[in-house]
Scaffold this motif. Structure first.
Motif, PDB file in Angstrom:
ATOM      1  N   VAL A 349      33.342  42.120 -29.710  1.00 17.66           N
ATOM      2  CA  VAL A 349      32.412  42.823 -28.590  1.00 17.66           C
ATOM      3  C   VAL A 349      31.030  43.018 -29.335  1.00 17.66           C
ATOM      4  N   VAL A 350      31.151  43.882 -30.160  1.00 13.42           N
ATOM      5  CA  VAL A 350      29.889  44.571 -30.786  1.00 13.42           C
ATOM      6  C   VAL A 350      29.082  43.706 -31.630  1.00 13.42           C
ATOM      7  N   GLU A 351      29.618  42.594 -32.088  1.00 16.45           N
ATOM      8  CA  GLU A 351      28.693  41.678 -33.041  1.00 16.45           C
ATOM      9  C   GLU A 351      27.989  40.662 -31.888  1.00 16.45           C
ATOM     10  N   PRO A 352      28.475  40.267 -30.937  1.00 19.43           N
ATOM     11  CA  PRO A 352      27.702  39.354 -29.885  1.00 19.43           C
ATOM     12  C   PRO A 352      26.694  40.461 -29.205  1.00 19.43           C
ATOM     13  N   ARG A 353      27.133  41.712 -28.875  1.00 16.73           N
ATOM     14  CA  ARG A 353      26.218  42.485 -28.168  1.00 16.73           C
ATOM     15  C   ARG A 353      24.909  43.038 -29.337  1.00 16.73           C
ATOM     16  N   GLY A 354      25.271  42.922 -30.354  1.00 19.30           N
ATOM     17  CA  GLY A 354      24.139  43.270 -31.381  1.00 19.30           C
ATOM     18  C   GLY A 354      23.221  42.064 -31.435  1.00 19.30           C
ATOM     19  N   LYS A 355      23.745  40.961 -31.507  1.00 19.98           N
ATOM     20  CA  LYS A 355      22.602  39.614 -31.485  1.00 19.98           C
ATOM     21  C   LYS A 355      22.104  39.604 -30.136  1.00 19.98           C
ATOM     22  N   GLU A 356      22.570  39.987 -29.069  1.00 19.08           N
ATOM     23  CA  GLU A 356      21.941  39.937 -27.682  1.00 19.08           C
ATOM     24  C   GLU A 356      20.790  41.054 -27.291  1.00 19.08           C
ATOM     25  N   GLU A 357      21.248  42.164 -27.525  1.00 26.90           N
ATOM     26  CA  GLU A 357      20.518  43.531 -27.270  1.00 26.90           C
ATOM     27  C   GLU A 357      19.858  44.308 -28.393  1.00 26.90           C
ATOM     28  N   GLY A 358      20.398  44.040 -29.849  1.00 28.26           N
ATOM     29  CA  GLY A 358      19.653  44.597 -30.936  1.00 28.26           C
ATOM     30  C   GLY A 358      20.013  46.051 -30.794  1.00 28.26           C
ATOM     31  N   GLY A 359      19.107  46.957 -31.092  1.00 29.66           N
ATOM     32  CA  GLY A 359      19.027  48.251 -31.001  1.00 29.66           C
ATOM     33  C   GLY A 359      19.915  48.864 -31.933  1.00 29.66           C
ATOM     34  N   ALA A 360      20.799  49.870 -31.599  1.00 30.69           N
ATOM     35  CA  ALA A 360      21.545  50.385 -32.631  1.00 30.69           C
ATOM     36  C   ALA A 360      22.765  49.642 -32.908  1.00 30.69           C
ATOM     37  N   TRP A 361      23.014  48.490 -32.193  1.00 31.29           N
ATOM     38  CA  TRP A 361      24.216  47.748 -32.295  1.00 31.29           C
ATOM     39  C   TRP A 361      24.663  47.127 -33.530  1.00 31.29           C
ATOM     40  N   PRO A 362      23.594  46.449 -33.986  1.00 31.99           N
ATOM     41  CA  PRO A 362      23.838  45.798 -35.461  1.00 31.99           C
ATOM     42  C   PRO A 362      24.293  46.866 -36.766  1.00 31.99           C
ATOM     43  N   GLU A 363      23.493  48.102 -36.531  1.00 29.88           N
ATOM     44  CA  GLU A 363      24.018  49.197 -37.640  1.00 29.88           C
ATOM     45  C   GLU A 363      25.307  49.513 -37.389  1.00 29.88           C
ATOM     46  N   PHE A 364      25.579  49.791 -35.904  1.00 34.39           N
ATOM     47  CA  PHE A 364      26.722  50.406 -35.664  1.00 34.39           C
ATOM     48  C   PHE A 364      27.965  49.380 -36.160  1.00 34.39           C
ATOM     49  N   LEU A 365      27.713  48.206 -36.016  1.00 28.66           N
ATOM     50  CA  LEU A 365      28.519  47.024 -36.505  1.00 28.66           C
ATOM     51  C   LEU A 365      28.845  47.251 -37.809  1.00 28.66           C
ATOM     52  N   GLU A 366      27.451  47.318 -38.728  1.00 26.64           N
ATOM     53  CA  GLU A 366      27.589  47.487 -40.182  1.00 26.64           C
ATOM     54  C   GLU A 366      28.895  48.501 -40.630  1.00 26.64           C
ATOM     55  N   GLY A 367      28.417  49.669 -39.922  1.00 32.46           N
ATOM     56  CA  GLY A 367      29.011  50.785 -40.298  1.00 32.46           C
ATOM     57  C   GLY A 367      30.623  50.945 -39.933  1.00 32.46           C
ATOM     58  N   GLY A 368      30.879  50.185 -38.828  1.00 28.78           N
ATOM     59  CA  GLY A 368      32.226  49.936 -38.717  1.00 28.78           C
ATOM     60  C   GLY A 368      33.099  49.020 -39.513  1.00 28.78           C
ATOM     61  N   ARG A 369      32.240  48.108 -39.753  1.00 31.54           N
ATOM     62  CA  ARG A 369      32.999  47.126 -40.809  1.00 31.54           C
ATOM     63  C   ARG A 369      33.226  47.948 -42.193  1.00 31.54           C
ATOM     64  N   ASP A 370      32.474  48.426 -42.608  1.00 33.64           N
ATOM     65  CA  ASP A 370      32.337  49.216 -44.249  1.00 33.64           C
ATOM     66  C   ASP A 370      33.631  50.308 -43.817  1.00 33.64           C
ATOM     67  N   ALA A 371      33.682  50.986 -42.897  1.00 33.56           N
ATOM     68  CA  ALA A 371      34.702  51.992 -42.492  1.00 33.56           C
ATOM     69  C   ALA A 371      36.127  51.351 -42.467  1.00 33.56           C
ATOM     70  N   ILE A 372      36.323  50.291 -41.797  1.00 32.12           N
ATOM     71  CA  ILE A 372      37.678  49.477 -41.706  1.00 32.12           C
ATOM     72  C   ILE A 372      38.001  49.109 -43.290  1.00 32.12           C
ATOM     73  N   ALA A 373      36.968  48.485 -43.966  1.00 32.80           N
ATOM     74  CA  ALA A 373      37.092  47.775 -45.322  1.00 32.80           C
ATOM     75  C   ALA A 373      37.484  49.149 -46.200  1.00 32.80           C
ATOM     76  N   THR A 374      37.187  50.112 -46.188  1.00 30.11           N
ATOM     77  CA  THR A 374      37.750  51.305 -46.888  1.00 30.11           C
ATOM     78  C   THR A 374      39.046  51.802 -46.528  1.00 30.11           C
ATOM     79  N   LEU A 375      39.321  51.773 -45.338  1.00 30.43           N
ATOM     80  CA  LEU A 375      40.714  52.024 -44.956  1.00 30.43           C
ATOM     81  C   LEU A 375      41.635  51.056 -45.104  1.00 30.43           C
ATOM     82  N   SER A 376      41.351  49.535 -45.227  1.00 31.66           N
ATOM     83  CA  SER A 376      42.158  48.565 -45.496  1.00 31.66           C
ATOM     84  C   SER A 376      42.795  48.538 -46.820  1.00 31.66           C
TER      85      SER A 376
END
Length: 376
Positions: A349-376
């Motif tokens: 959801v977030v990755e396609p939305r970031g590509k279509e809308e831009g704004g804060a979504w790409p950075e939000f996606l990056e932050g979420g990925r990093d957080a999940i990688a830390t917890l995994s």
């Protein structure tokens, strides 16, 4: 009262309540401090049509009918049961109602598996009993008994988590409006020290989480003593934004933090929760749902965590990366199930939305990925 970590509503809004009481000329049931109309106004805020000389801020955000039904129930001296999912504002509404009606919201019993009849009736000061014997002076009244004696509102949090014995004891209080104390002698005229009668104005506001259904279900006898008001999860974006903004502003004032919450990031937070709720609704099993209730309260917690982290360890500016990290950290309660659900959400959801809308979504996606990688 700035030295209190969390002031109860009657202290926090004391000046406002004093003013409302001074201009209130409406009829008041029993020993109420405010009339029903003023209680509603205190909770939901004033409007221009109210014709007041000052503005009263809104404190609870929800359907007006829920508040009105709650007030009418308490005016009829019946018990009020606020039921709904965790984080829907049940306890906050109960606190505001008690503060406006009685100017005391602290007569609270917390329902748990360890709650006993003593917690809703009375116990004894052992040292005084040993020294002078059992008497009214050596008796320790519960918050509910204190509410009975003073004609005010008593509160019972998480009613369905208490055992059937405790619930049965509450039936007697709600129906008979008195508590017998068999350890004390009767005066012989039916009005002795061995009976505590409720004064006009006494009532009980109980809360129950709908997710606790089946833990200790209420008996039909106890249900008859309550009027039920079901508080749904707020899904209206405008109302939810007001709730989150209201609570966040309180946090910023309490910590003396000067940090702006950009509207775009608030939109990202609201949309994320809306997406996750939709995903949970479409899930085929509990394993495909986050354990979180995804309530407004949890949204507030995510934003507060991101604000405090940004203020203390960041650049004193709220970012989409910090928001995503807070969201993952707050919502992951089961591993690996919750991590998998959030990872699927970010990529689907977030990755396609970031590509279509831009704004804060790409950075939000990056932050979420990093957080999940830390917890995994």
């Amino acid at each position: 009262m700035s030295d209190l970590l969390r002031a109860p509503a009657e202290i926090k809004y004391a000046e406002e309540l004093d003013w409302l009481e001074s201009v209130d000329d409406g009829p008041k049931p029993f020993s109420w401090r405010l009339s029903p109309k003023m209680v509603r106004l205190f909770i939901l805020g004033s409007e221009r049509a109210d014709g007041l000389d000052r503005e009263i801020g809104q404190k609870w955000f929800g359907d007006r009918s829920f508040v009105e039904r709650s007030i009418v129930t308490l005016a009829s001296d019946r018990g009020l049961l606020l039921i709904g999912d965790p984080g829907t504002g049940k306890s906050w509404l109960a606190e505001l109602l008690s503060a406006a009606i009685s100017r005391n919201s602290t007569l609270v019993v917390q329902g748990t598996a360890g709650t006993t009849e003593d917690h809703i009736k009375y116990s004894w000061n052992v040292s005084m009993v040993i020294a002078k014997g059992q008497s009214r002076e050596s008796m320790i009244p519960s918050p509910i008994m204190t509410a009975m004696e003073t004609g005010t509102i008593g509160r019972f949090e998480e009613l369905t988590r208490s055992t059937s014995d405790v619930q049965d004891a509450l039936i007697s209080i709600l129906s008979e409006k008195y508590v017998s104390v068999p350890e004390l002698e009767s005066g012989g005229d039916g009005d002795g020290d061995n009976i505590v009668f409720a004064k006009p104005g006494f009532s009980v506001i109980a809360t129950a989480n709908s997710r606790d259904r089946g833990v200790n279900d209420l008996s039909s006898a106890l249900k008859r003593r309550f009027n039920f008001v079901r508080i749904p999860v707020v899904t209206n974006k405008k109302s939810e934004a007001e709730i989150v903004r209201f609570r966040t502003e309180e946090l910023l004032r309490r910590h003396s933090i000067e940090l702006d919450v950009p509207p775009t990031l608030l939109d990202v937070l609201l949309q994320s929760f809306a997406d996750l709720r939709a995903s949970a609704a479409a899930a085929g099993s509990d394993d495909e749902k986050l354990e979180s209730a995804l309530s407004s309260a949890e949204q507030i917690g995510v934003l507060e965590d991101a604000i405090l982290h940004s203020n203390f360890f960041g650049e004193r500016e709220l970012t989409a990366r910090a928001l995503a990290s807070s969201l993952v950290g707050s919502l992951v309660r089961r591993e690996p199930e919750d991590l998998a659900i959030l990872n699927k959400y970010l990529h689907g959801v977030v990755e396609p939305r970031g590509k279509e809308e831009g704004g804060a979504w790409p950075e939000f996606l990056e932050g979420g990925r990093d957080a999940i990688a830390t917890l995994s």
